[in-house]
Design an enzyme around this catalytic site. Structure first.
Site, mmCIF file in Angstrom:
data_model
loop_
_atom_site.group_PDB
_atom_site.id
_atom_site.type_symbol
_atom_site.label_atom_id
_atom_site.label_comp_id
_atom_site.label_asym_id
_atom_site.label_seq_id
_atom_site.Cartn_x
_atom_site.Cartn_y
_atom_site.Cartn_z
ATOM 1 N N TYR A 49 18.378 56.667 10.616
ATOM 2 C CA TYR A 49 17.550 55.764 10.739
ATOM 3 C C TYR A 49 18.176 54.595 10.832
ATOM 4 O O TYR A 49 17.354 53.636 11.750
ATOM 5 C CB TYR A 49 16.778 56.045 9.536
ATOM 6 N N GLU A 92 8.860 51.545 6.755
ATOM 7 C CA GLU A 92 10.151 51.588 7.424
ATOM 8 C C GLU A 92 10.837 52.766 6.600
ATOM 9 O O GLU A 92 10.805 53.076 5.563
ATOM 10 C CB GLU A 92 10.835 50.411 7.020
ATOM 11 N N HIS A 93 11.281 53.905 7.359
ATOM 12 C CA HIS A 93 11.583 55.196 7.086
ATOM 13 C C HIS A 93 12.810 55.316 6.242
ATOM 14 O O HIS A 93 12.876 55.885 5.243
ATOM 15 C CB HIS A 93 11.686 56.240 8.204
ATOM 16 N N SER A 94 13.958 54.468 6.572
ATOM 17 C CA SER A 94 15.109 54.602 5.724
ATOM 18 C C SER A 94 15.011 54.201 4.187
ATOM 19 O O SER A 94 15.842 54.753 3.291
ATOM 20 C CB SER A 94 16.230 53.656 6.249
ATOM 21 N N PRO A 151 6.904 55.891 10.167
ATOM 22 C CA PRO A 151 5.793 56.768 9.990
ATOM 23 C C PRO A 151 4.757 56.155 9.439
ATOM 24 O O PRO A 151 4.575 54.772 9.122
ATOM 25 C CB PRO A 151 6.316 57.924 8.987
#
Length: 325
Positions: free
Chosen positions: A77, A323-325, A90
């Site tokens: 990511y 934010e995905h990470s 997402p």
């Protein structure tokens, strides 16, 4: 005391791989794949498996890894240079609130959702949340530390980093491409320092101020749109902003250290598809003023994609982009 994520055997991993790709391959391709898997099993596979086990054992003994997938997951990511919009971040569209009157009032809906999020952030800081469990087994809750007060920061010459401010206690509000913030938690003990009505009054005051300028003016200074850039471009722009003035650096610190960003959008989706699109990437429109000056408009400017965003539309419809990470 939690059990570590076990490393499956090489044979089990390869068997799962074959079962996973089988529906995607023709009969000829399956045969080639099976042969390559057997070749890998008898050549490089055992050596790589041994290195992976040693890597996990070293990380455990040194206390640097919680799981053997941790660094690889983060790299997946944080290393790509592509924009996080569409590629990584997402989104969710939330259900309408139970109070019909409140759920259609933008400020009331935003205040209600923000207050719930702030209470949850306070519970995490005070460590009063019961650990998650599955089938009676307690799960690791360490990732919750990066839920609030976290920010993805672009870097030049290296992968992005996720920075978490353990002292985070304020919320940033984005409306009409302008930023505001308010204190939400007590600095001393992480307890909630305001109620839902307080937040409603704050948001009402922000709305009065934010709508004094037309979007064609505020869009010129829409800093958040830079977070949609490819990461190296955003890193260069961010470094330039910091080098230009101390005020810019301080403003970025305020954003980075916020619990989350509460986005107030001037958008009324006509259906669930438009609502989903707004939560994922925002609206976009290239407009022209009477003096023929073109400017970018739309809710895509009213974003900060490096952080957890709670988004509320004009009709009270809400969603999350994170934010995905």
């Amino acid at each position: 005391d939690l059990a570590r994520l076990p490393i499956p055997s090489l044979e089990d991993t390869l068997d799962r791989f074959i079962k996973t790709v089988r529906p995607l391959l023709s009969s000829e391709e399956r045969e080639v794949c099976q042969n390559e898997v057997q070749k890998f099993l008898s050549t490089d596979g055992p050596t790589l498996q041994k290195l992976l086990v040693e890597y996990d054992e070293n990380g455990r003994s040194e206390g640097t890894l919680g799981s053997f997938v941790e660094e690889f997951w983060s790299d997946a990511y944080l290393a790509p240079d592509a924009s996080v919009v569409m590629n990584l971040n997402p989104f969710f569209v939330l259900e309408d609130g139970p109070d019909i009157k409140k759920s259609k009032d933008q400020c009331a809906r935003a205040a209600s959702l923000a207050f719930s999020a702030i209470k949850f952030a306070s519970s995490l800081k005070q460590e009063t949340i019961k650990p998650d469990q599955i089938r009676g087994k307690t799960l690791c809750m360490d990732q919750f530390r990066a839920l609030f007060g976290a920010c993805r920061v672009p870097k030049i010459g290296e992968r992005d980093t996720v920075e978490v401010d353990p002292e985070s206690s304020h919320v940033v509000v984005l409306q009409n491409n302008q930023m505001y913030f308010f204190q939400a938690l007590n600095m001393s003990d992480g307890s909630v320092c305001l109620n839902e009505q307080d937040i409603y009054e704050i948001l009402t005051a922000i709305n009065t101020d934010a709508t004094q300028l037309p979007p064609d003016i505020t869009s010129r200074n829409s800093l958040g749109v830079l977070t949609t850039l490819p990461r190296k471009e955003w890193a260069a722009a961010r470094n330039l902003l910091v080098a230009t003035s101390q005020h810019n650096e301080t403003a970025l610190d305020v954003i980075d250290g916020a619990l989350f960003v509460l986005v107030i959008d001037d958008v009324t989706p006509t259906d669930i598809h438009e609502a989903a699109a707004n939560m994922l990437h925002g609206t976009y429109d290239l407009r022209s003023r009477d003096d023929l000056i073109d400017y970018q408009a739309g809710s895509c400017c009213n974003r900060w994609y490096d952080k957890l965003q709670l988004i509320v539309c004009s009709d009270g419809r809400a969603g999350i982009n994170f934010e995905h990470s």
